[in-house]
Design a protein around this motif. Sequence first.
Motif, PDB file in Angstrom:
ATOM      1  N   ALA A  24       0.858  -1.196   0.194  1.00  0.00           N
ATOM      2  CA  ALA A  24       0.072   0.029   0.138  1.00  0.00           C
ATOM      3  C   ALA A  24       0.834   0.781   0.486  1.00  0.00           C
ATOM      4  N   ALA A  25       1.813   1.350   0.608  1.00  0.00           N
ATOM      5  CA  ALA A  25       2.772   2.843   0.879  1.00  0.00           C
ATOM      6  C   ALA A  25       3.388   2.596  -0.674  1.00  0.00           C
ATOM      7  N   LEU A  26       4.142   1.460  -1.223  1.00  0.00           N
ATOM      8  CA  LEU A  26       4.213   1.517  -2.689  1.00  0.00           C
ATOM      9  C   LEU A  26       3.399   1.980  -3.139  1.00  0.00           C
ATOM     10  N   ILE A  27       2.458   2.092  -3.396  1.00  0.00           N
ATOM     11  CA  ILE A  27       1.433   2.337  -4.552  1.00  0.00           C
ATOM     12  C   ILE A  27       1.134   3.893  -3.979  1.00  0.00           C
ATOM     13  N   MET A  28       0.518   3.846  -2.882  1.00  0.00           N
ATOM     14  CA  MET A  28       0.858   5.818  -2.145  1.00  0.00           C
ATOM     15  C   MET A  28       2.296   6.385  -2.715  1.00  0.00           C
ATOM     16  N   PHE A  29       3.507   6.240  -2.610  1.00  0.00           N
ATOM     17  CA  PHE A  29       4.528   6.819  -3.227  1.00  0.00           C
ATOM     18  C   PHE A  29       4.481   7.119  -4.507  1.00  0.00           C
ATOM     19  N   VAL A  30       3.850   5.936  -5.587  1.00  0.00           N
ATOM     20  CA  VAL A  30       4.399   5.790  -6.880  1.00  0.00           C
ATOM     21  C   VAL A  30       3.146   6.835  -7.046  1.00  0.00           C
ATOM     22  N   LEU A  31       2.116   7.232  -6.729  1.00  0.00           N
ATOM     23  CA  LEU A  31       1.198   7.741  -6.787  1.00  0.00           C
ATOM     24  C   LEU A  31       1.089   9.763  -6.818  1.00  0.00           C
ATOM     25  N   ILE A  32       2.350  10.058  -5.660  1.00  0.00           N
ATOM     26  CA  ILE A  32       3.271  11.000  -5.660  1.00  0.00           C
ATOM     27  C   ILE A  32       2.296  11.822  -4.760  1.00  0.00           C
ATOM     28  N   VAL A  33       0.797  12.093  -5.309  1.00  0.00           N
ATOM     29  CA  VAL A  33       0.044  13.380  -4.683  1.00  0.00           C
ATOM     30  C   VAL A  33      -0.264  12.793  -3.425  1.00  0.00           C
ATOM     31  N   THR A  34      -0.394  10.987  -3.266  1.00  0.00           N
ATOM     32  CA  THR A  34      -0.270  10.157  -1.847  1.00  0.00           C
ATOM     33  C   THR A  34       0.343   9.988  -1.160  1.00  0.00           C
ATOM     34  N   ILE A  35       1.460  10.452  -1.009  1.00  0.00           N
ATOM     35  CA  ILE A  35       2.487  10.715  -0.416  1.00  0.00           C
ATOM     36  C   ILE A  35       2.598  10.208   1.317  1.00  0.00           C
ATOM     37  N   PRO A  36       1.788  11.369   1.797  1.00  0.00           N
ATOM     38  CA  PRO A  36       0.909  11.302   2.997  1.00  0.00           C
ATOM     39  C   PRO A  36       1.189   9.950   3.684  1.00  0.00           C
ATOM     40  N   TRP A  37      -0.633   9.793   2.761  1.00  0.00           N
ATOM     41  CA  TRP A  37      -1.035   7.971   2.592  1.00  0.00           C
ATOM     42  C   TRP A  37       0.658   6.908   2.881  1.00  0.00           C
ATOM     43  N   GLY A  38       1.403   7.173   1.963  1.00  0.00           N
ATOM     44  CA  GLY A  38       2.520   6.484   1.895  1.00  0.00           C
ATOM     45  C   GLY A  38       3.218   6.254   2.923  1.00  0.00           C
ATOM     46  N   ILE A  39       3.510   7.911   3.836  1.00  0.00           N
ATOM     47  CA  ILE A  39       4.198   8.061   4.649  1.00  0.00           C
ATOM     48  C   ILE A  39       3.427   6.615   6.392  1.00  0.00           C
TER      49      ILE A  39
END
Length: 124
Positions: A24-39
């Motif tokens: 899930a973190a990897l997906i969030m980091f790839v989408l860039i806008v969702t980096i806070p959710w990736g963290i």
Amino acid sequence: MKTLLNIIWVVLSGFWLFLGYMFAALIMFVLIVTIPWGIAAARIGLYSLWPFGRDVVERPTSGLGATLGNIVWVVLAGWWLAIEHIVSGLALCVTIIGIPFGIANFKMVPVALLPLGKRIVDKP
């Protein structure tokens, strides 16, 4: 005792939960806008890998931003991570030895659904 519980946890379900959160973190980091959710996903993934001896507490300063962020999180990844905890908890509750670990999985469902506005602290 906490170390022994954590080792058993990692073997029974912690590693697979950790992989789910890291995906899930990897997906969030790839989408860039969702980096806070990736963290947040990575932070909770580390917690799900080694949970005993730590606790989740509410942040008193979180407000509307955390609420709106949690709504986005539930839609993007929270629901399937919560299902992962429920399925793992049910599977662990089949045996007597696994019941405490199943209960620990069920306690992680609210964190999987609504991670923003919470922090992970060490127990004294």
